[in-house]
Motif scaffolding. Structure first.
Motif, mmCIF file in Angstrom:
data_model
loop_
_atom_site.group_PDB
_atom_site.id
_atom_site.type_symbol
_atom_site.label_atom_id
_atom_site.label_comp_id
_atom_site.label_asym_id
_atom_site.label_seq_id
_atom_site.Cartn_x
_atom_site.Cartn_y
_atom_site.Cartn_z
ATOM 1 N N TRP A 1 0.963 -1.027 0.234
ATOM 2 C CA TRP A 1 -0.026 0.190 -0.006
ATOM 3 C C TRP A 1 0.885 1.296 0.193
ATOM 4 C CZ3 TRP A 1 -0.800 4.583 2.547
ATOM 5 C CH2 TRP A 1 -2.433 4.810 2.055
ATOM 6 N N ASN A 2 0.668 2.088 -0.902
ATOM 7 C CA ASN A 2 1.652 3.199 -1.100
ATOM 8 C C ASN A 2 0.762 4.824 -1.535
ATOM 9 O OD1 ASN A 2 4.804 3.234 -0.715
ATOM 10 N ND2 ASN A 2 4.239 1.851 -2.488
ATOM 11 N N VAL A 3 1.492 5.889 -0.897
ATOM 12 C CA VAL A 3 0.135 7.539 -1.002
ATOM 13 C C VAL A 3 0.413 7.128 -2.306
ATOM 14 C CG1 VAL A 3 0.580 9.140 -0.876
ATOM 15 C CG2 VAL A 3 1.588 8.034 1.126
ATOM 16 N N ARG A 4 -1.368 7.429 -2.872
ATOM 17 C CA ARG A 4 -1.889 7.353 -3.996
ATOM 18 C C ARG A 4 -1.490 6.690 -4.691
ATOM 19 N NH1 ARG A 4 -4.698 8.638 -4.664
ATOM 20 N NH2 ARG A 4 -5.441 10.419 -6.835
ATOM 21 N N ASP A 5 -1.552 5.227 -4.538
ATOM 22 C CA ASP A 5 -0.580 3.792 -4.881
ATOM 23 C C ASP A 5 -1.039 2.990 -4.657
ATOM 24 O OD1 ASP A 5 2.243 2.022 -6.280
ATOM 25 O OD2 ASP A 5 -0.435 1.800 -7.133
ATOM 26 N N LEU B 1 -18.890 -20.761 13.482
ATOM 27 C CA LEU B 1 -19.184 -20.599 14.210
ATOM 28 C C LEU B 1 -19.249 -19.004 13.845
ATOM 29 C CD1 LEU B 1 -17.709 -22.052 17.919
ATOM 30 C CD2 LEU B 1 -19.757 -22.454 16.073
ATOM 31 N N ASP B 2 -18.503 -18.519 13.345
ATOM 32 C CA ASP B 2 -18.198 -16.897 12.952
ATOM 33 C C ASP B 2 -17.454 -17.047 11.598
ATOM 34 O OD1 ASP B 2 -19.211 -14.252 12.612
ATOM 35 O OD2 ASP B 2 -17.823 -13.372 14.225
ATOM 36 N N GLU B 3 -17.782 -16.325 10.529
ATOM 37 C CA GLU B 3 -16.801 -15.486 10.126
ATOM 38 C C GLU B 3 -16.780 -14.030 9.735
ATOM 39 O OE1 GLU B 3 -16.935 -15.468 5.027
ATOM 40 O OE2 GLU B 3 -15.907 -17.421 5.818
ATOM 41 N N TYR B 4 -14.850 -12.967 9.703
ATOM 42 C CA TYR B 4 -15.158 -11.911 9.723
ATOM 43 C C TYR B 4 -14.208 -11.234 8.494
ATOM 44 C CZ TYR B 4 -15.809 -6.901 10.569
ATOM 45 O OH TYR B 4 -15.836 -5.393 10.336
ATOM 46 N N SER B 5 -14.507 -10.418 7.366
ATOM 47 C CA SER B 5 -13.761 -10.194 6.422
ATOM 48 C C SER B 5 -13.544 -8.307 6.568
ATOM 49 C CB SER B 5 -14.027 -10.910 5.000
ATOM 50 O OG SER B 5 -13.777 -11.696 5.128
ATOM 51 N N ASP B 6 -12.210 -7.988 6.120
ATOM 52 C CA ASP B 6 -11.785 -6.848 6.507
ATOM 53 C C ASP B 6 -10.459 -6.650 5.223
ATOM 54 O OD1 ASP B 6 -12.353 -4.378 7.055
ATOM 55 O OD2 ASP B 6 -11.363 -4.347 8.787
ATOM 56 N N GLU B 7 -11.052 -5.359 4.549
ATOM 57 C CA GLU B 7 -9.736 -4.884 4.144
ATOM 58 C C GLU B 7 -8.047 -4.571 4.702
ATOM 59 O OE1 GLU B 7 -11.784 -2.237 0.276
ATOM 60 O OE2 GLU B 7 -11.314 -4.707 -0.368
ATOM 61 N N ILE B 8 -7.337 -4.371 4.917
ATOM 62 C CA ILE B 8 -6.081 -4.439 5.153
ATOM 63 C C ILE B 8 -5.064 -3.777 4.340
ATOM 64 C CG2 ILE B 8 -6.014 -5.829 6.885
ATOM 65 C CD1 ILE B 8 -4.234 -7.050 5.963
ATOM 66 N N GLY B 9 -3.952 -3.409 4.336
ATOM 67 C CA GLY B 9 -2.708 -2.530 3.196
ATOM 68 C C GLY B 9 -1.686 -2.755 4.466
ATOM 69 N N ILE B 10 -0.439 -3.591 3.189
ATOM 70 C CA ILE B 10 1.045 -3.472 3.649
ATOM 71 C C ILE B 10 1.595 -3.009 3.407
ATOM 72 C CG2 ILE B 10 2.256 -5.401 3.276
ATOM 73 C CD1 ILE B 10 0.873 -7.923 3.082
ATOM 74 N N ARG B 11 1.653 -1.941 4.788
ATOM 75 C CA ARG B 11 3.000 -0.614 4.753
ATOM 76 C C ARG B 11 3.634 -0.662 6.455
ATOM 77 N NH1 ARG B 11 0.996 0.991 8.453
ATOM 78 N NH2 ARG B 11 -1.182 2.602 8.962
ATOM 79 N N THR B 12 4.356 0.156 5.782
ATOM 80 C CA THR B 12 4.823 0.576 7.394
ATOM 81 C C THR B 12 4.882 2.070 7.157
ATOM 82 O OG1 THR B 12 7.286 0.615 6.497
ATOM 83 C CG2 THR B 12 6.497 -1.361 7.614
ATOM 84 N N ILE B 13 4.497 2.828 8.506
ATOM 85 C CA ILE B 13 4.485 4.422 8.681
ATOM 86 C C ILE B 13 5.579 4.268 9.617
ATOM 87 C CG2 ILE B 13 3.980 5.910 9.863
ATOM 88 C CD1 ILE B 13 2.342 5.568 7.440
ATOM 89 N N THR B 14 6.877 4.977 9.195
ATOM 90 C CA THR B 14 8.292 5.613 10.329
ATOM 91 C C THR B 14 8.526 7.169 10.371
ATOM 92 O OG1 THR B 14 9.319 4.936 8.452
ATOM 93 C CG2 THR B 14 9.189 3.303 10.543
ATOM 94 N N HIS C 1 -6.613 0.190 9.817
ATOM 95 C CA HIS C 1 -6.356 1.509 8.003
ATOM 96 C C HIS C 1 -5.617 1.653 7.713
ATOM 97 C CE1 HIS C 1 -11.406 1.511 7.813
ATOM 98 N NE2 HIS C 1 -11.302 1.580 9.077
ATOM 99 N N PRO C 2 -5.323 1.282 6.643
ATOM 100 C CA PRO C 2 -3.469 1.666 5.992
ATOM 101 C C PRO C 2 -3.562 3.011 5.770
ATOM 102 C CG PRO C 2 -4.922 0.707 4.160
ATOM 103 C CD PRO C 2 -5.684 -0.036 5.559
#
Ligand SMILES: CCC[C@@H]1NC[C@@H](O)[C@H](O)[C@H]1C(=O)O
Length: 600
Positions: free
Chosen positions: A246-250, A267-280, A404-405
């Protein structure tokens, strides 16, 4: 502090139905509703849209400015097919406080008008019948609550809010209400934190379930719906080869799916969208995936005509199109957490968010602008109670938004009074108490206002990077004197530059009220030409200091404020009008931003 803050969804285990539409509504000027049993029936109600602030629908000032108790009610059918599940009502935001009743039974109360809460109504609900949902709400402002202000009683007995801030005290059910149903043993929360290797990423996850029984499995799918990683257990690592970061504007998103099973039964299912990124934060750089980013964006408000502070998907879509047109890449959720849909927009569009709690108005001088006292806010006898609510809302904001990414940082205050030593103990407690709340350990900050400069603030030691709200050219050294304004700004920044502080500085507010269509040559304050000249001045200064790593003028759009002799039907510092049309300055700033790379 809320336990259940996951975004509602419908799937083979869960049920989610929005209750948007017309609700019954009634003011309770005498605060007699409870005594008069309004939990069983609202007498002579009117119809009120939800989600919406009630204020701007009315044609009389007493109703628009109404302050005190008010009630909502709606009959909600609960299908029998939901028997055996946890049945809940999820409120996106009830501003500022609410008590929930179902079929006359008090369920719970909530304080804080900008974050969600779940009312578990399982014990009160009747299946295959209409159920009476009633809310008793209140929109008063107090010094020991967020956002800070006073509530006055006029000589005619009517109440009036006195905000220590300028945005309008829009009130009501400002975000959607959901009827939700979940398995008794369900996913309560999850965390997902990325670390990067050489063409590989590791997403460390944890899952919290409502019961210890059952086993947990986690799957990660890419944008082509291909499984790229799996893991078992309530915590573990998902290892992704050749990750799409996940990148800024990309932006690239993955779908994380959590399943809870027992004896081969789901019993249960939960889905969500995530982004792979680091913040430093590295020296005076803000970095995403190890690359410096330069923030171009805005302070905003959730504000539009007719429905006030209501979340409106149409307005949000337009705002994102405007921000993309401008070449922006970020914004601050000034001065409160926004609707969850906003963060999902930013996740998809690759925008960075500075997420802010409504710790605004923590400065008596602001009140003096409205005729209040001029003393140190943090010396007040209200700070102990205020701190509890403040920490509660920071905790819930981070709990809600941590996956949230797009979220870059947490802003714990807007323009607090840090020019007195009395602020230091409060800040010490707040920054210590919030350090471990974010599993991703994002930077924490707050905005330094006009009076809290390099020389006068006692709280510069706390933030991980600095947000400066500065208004030379508008609130002082204005008009022809703006050259002194620029000189003063440079003098302060020279002190930052000469100091041993090696942290990024972002300008989070600067601007000029501008009446659209007002032109003057040479310029005059309030003209479109002057707004451009002021921005040109700030941009000259930004380009002179390499530790300035972002520019977010105030505001994206004009917005409604309290009445005042310094406001022309609202705050006009927008680069766009309240109906989202550009002022001349938008074209000027767009040209600048299109020439500045996101990773400049
Ligand atoms: C000197 C304080 C400026 C102030 N900052 C907080 C914003 O919420 C207001 O709108 C803005 C303004 O007055 O324009």
């Amino acid at each position: 502090m809320e336990q259940e803050l996951l975004y509602p969804l419908t799937n083979k285990c869960r049920f989610d139905q929005k209750l948007d539409g017309l609700w019954d509504f009634k003011f309770d000027r005498e605060s007699q509703g409870l005594a008069d049993n309004w939990t069983a029936k609202l007498p002579d109600p009117i119809k009120m849209p939800v989600p919406a602030s009630f204020n701007d629908f009315f044609t009389d000032k007493d109703s628009r400015e109404y302050t005190g108790d008010f009630w909502y009610a709606k009959r909600v059918f609960v299908p029998g097919s939901l028997r055996g599940k946890l049945i809940g009502l999820r409120f996106g935001a009830a501003t500022h406080r609410a008590t929930v009743y179902v079929n006359g039974q008090e369920i719970r109360s909530h304080e804080g008008g900008f974050l969600p809460f779940l009312a578990d109504i399982t014990s009160a609900v009747k299946f295959d019948e209409d159920n009476l949902v009633v809310l008793k709400m209140n929109n008063e402002l107090h010094r020991d609550a967020l956002p800070a202000g006073d509530t006055a009683v006029l000589k005619n007995g009517k109440k009036m809010v006195k905000p220590f801030f300028d945005f309008y005290n829009y009130s009501g059910l400002n975000r959607s209400v959901h009827l939700v149903a979940m398995p008794e043993n369900h996913v309560v929360d999850y965390t997902a934190v990325s670390s990067l290797g050489d063409d590989v990423a590791t997403v460390h996850y944890t899952v919290t379930t409502s019961q210890s029984a059952g086993s947990v499995s986690v799957t990660l799918r890419d944008e082509n719906d291909q499984i790229v990683a799996t893991s078992n257990g309530r915590s573990g690592d998902l290892v992704v080869q050749h990750p799409q970061l996940w990148n800024v504007r990309d932006a690239h998103l993955y779908t994380l799916t959590i399943q809870v099973t027992a004896n081969d039964q789901l019993l249960d299912e939960y889905s969500d969208e995530i982004g792979i990124r680091t913040i430093t934060i590295a020296g005076h750089q803000i970095e995403v995936n190890g690359q410096p980013v330069y923030l171009k964006g805005f302070g905003r408000h959730e504000d539009s005509i007719y429905a006030g502070r209501a979340f409106d998907l149409n307005v949000e879509k337009r705002d994102f199109e405007l921000m993309k047109w401008m070449g922006a890449n970020s914004f601050r959720t000034s001065h409160y957490p926004y609707d969850e849909e906003v963060y999902r927009f930013a996740d998809r569009e690759g925008f960075l968010i500075i997420d802010e709690v409504p710790a605004v108005g923590f400065k008596m001088a602001a009140a003096s602008f409205l005729g209040g006292l001029d003393q140190s806010f943090f010396a007040g006898d209200w700070t102990e109670e205020l701190y509890k609510k403040h920490l509660d809302q920071v905790t819930d904001m981070i709990h809600r938004d941590k996956n949230h990414p797009s979220v870059l940082a947490w802003s714990l205050f807007n323009e607090p009074d840090t020019s007195s030593k009395s602020a230091v103990p409060y800040f010490e407690k707040m920054f210590a108490a919030t350090k471990a709340l974010d599993p991703d350990q994002r930077p924490r900050t707050f905005t330094l206002n006009e009076d809290d400069t390099f020389d006068t603030s006692y709280c510069k030691q706390f933030p991980d990077f600095y947000l400066l709200n500065r208004y030379p050219g508008w609130y002082h050294k204005w008009g022809y004197e703006i050259s002194d304004g620029e000189a003063g700004l440079r003098e302060e920044l020279d002190k930052w530059a000469a100091s041993d502080i090696d942290k990024p500085v972002v300008f989070s507010e600067y601007g000029a009220d501008t009446q659209p269509g007002l032109h003057k040559l040479p310029s005059v304050m309030w003209s479109e030409e002057y707004q451009i000249e002021l921005l040109q001045m700030f941009n000259r200064v930004f380009d002179s200091y390499d530790f300035i790593r972002g520019e977010q003028p105030w505001n994206l759009a004009d917005f409604q404020t309290v009445e005042g002799n310094m406001r022309v039907n609202g705050n006009k510092k927008g680069l766009f009008t309240r109906d989202r049309q550009p002022k001349e300055a938008a074209f000027y700033l767009r040209q600048r931003w299109l020439d500045i790379d996101n990773n400049f």
